[in-house]
Design an enzyme around this catalytic site. Structure first.
Site, PDB file in Angstrom:
ATOM      1  N   GLU A  43       0.629  -1.524  -0.129  1.00 42.51           N
ATOM      2  CA  GLU A  43       0.194  -0.278   0.097  1.00 42.51           C
ATOM      3  C   GLU A  43       0.561   1.288  -0.509  1.00 42.51           C
ATOM      4  O   GLU A  43       2.066   0.800   1.040  1.00 42.51           O
ATOM      5  CB  GLU A  43      -0.843   0.234   0.766  1.00 42.51           C
ATOM      6  CG  GLU A  43      -1.935  -1.523   1.048  1.00 42.51           C
ATOM      7  CD  GLU A  43      -1.745  -2.257   1.999  1.00 42.51           C
ATOM      8  OE1 GLU A  43      -0.823  -2.313   2.740  1.00 42.51           O
ATOM      9  OE2 GLU A  43      -2.616  -3.007   1.996  1.00 42.51           O
ATOM     10  N   TYR A  98       7.467   2.470  -8.263  1.00 43.59           N
ATOM     11  CA  TYR A  98       7.071   0.655  -7.575  1.00 43.59           C
ATOM     12  C   TYR A  98       6.666   0.882  -9.017  1.00 43.59           C
ATOM     13  O   TYR A  98       6.726  -0.367  -9.682  1.00 43.59           O
ATOM     14  CB  TYR A  98       5.732   0.953  -7.307  1.00 43.59           C
ATOM     15  CG  TYR A  98       6.220   0.886  -5.139  1.00 43.59           C
ATOM     16  CD1 TYR A  98       7.216   0.367  -5.049  1.00 43.59           C
ATOM     17  CD2 TYR A  98       5.355   1.876  -4.551  1.00 43.59           C
ATOM     18  CE1 TYR A  98       7.607   0.608  -3.529  1.00 43.59           C
ATOM     19  CE2 TYR A  98       5.570   2.212  -3.170  1.00 43.59           C
ATOM     20  CZ  TYR A  98       6.136   1.322  -2.448  1.00 43.59           C
ATOM     21  OH  TYR A  98       7.160   1.425  -0.946  1.00 43.59           O
TER      22      TYR A  98
END
Ligand SMILES: CC(C)(COP(=O)(O)OP(=O)(O)OC[C@H]1O[C@@H](n2cnc3c(N)ncnc32)[C@H](O)[C@@H]1OP(=O)(O)O)[C@@H](O)C(=O)NCCC(=O)NCCS
Length: 148
Positions: A108, A120
């Site tokens: 998250e 990411y």
């Protein structure tokens, strides 16, 4: 995936003497609600060193074991790099170490954290959902991401 980490970044499993440097990095990165020593040592942790000094760390945990080579699932819980050592491939090196464990990875990230989302995505993670009011201090939506 191409590796862009600089040659002198060394990633290894964390050890007890690393804790002080990890705490300093955690407090510099998350001044609102830093993890304490107990939280930092509760899960699997890798550190990235340059010149034998810890510059960043990644904490993860196993969600589903890797039975008979079927893959398994893990979750990245914390990733932080010393502010003075950013944009040198340290986080990417830590992520590649974690990805090398195999299986599916989840994480998250705060909706406002553009730097981490960019990192990411550059490592192949995709958004799979959102969780409203997931974070506190301040309250914020989480973007849920997955690799593989
Ligand atoms: C996010 C964070 C871990 C990145 O660490 P880093 O070591 O600087 O990242 P890297 O040098 O490995 O960057 C790899 C790629 O990520 C992306 N990236 C990293 N920081 C970025 C930024 N500030 N803005 C845009 N993209 C960024 C880029 O694609 C970068 O590749 P490039 O340098 O070739 O453009 C670091 O900024 C940090 O510790 N932030 C505070 C804590 C945090 O937000 N942790 C993540 C919680 S989910």
């Amino acid at each position: 995936m191409t590796t862009k980490c600089i040659s002198s970044v060394h990633v290894r499993a964390a050890r007890q003497p690393d804790l002080e440097e990890m705490l300093g990095i955690e407090q510099a990165c998350f001044s609102n609600a830093p993890w304490d020593a107990e939280s930092l040592t509760r899960y699997d942790c890798a550190v990235a060193e340059i010149d034998c000094i810890v510059r960043g760390f990644l904490i993860s945990r196993e969600l589903v074991p890797n039975y008979e080579g079927l893959g398994g699932e893990r979750e990245i819980l914390n990733l932080a790099v010393n502010p003075r050592w950013r944009r040198q491939g340290i986080a990417r090196a830590l992520l590649e170490y974690e990805i090398g464990r195999g299986g599916t990875l989840f994480l998250e990230v705060r909706n406002s954290n553009a730097a981490a989302q960019s990192l990411y995505k550059s490592c192949g993670f995709i958004e799979i959902g959102r969780r409203d009011d997931y974070y506190q201090s301040p309250s914020e939506t989480a973007i849920v991401m997955r690799l593989k």
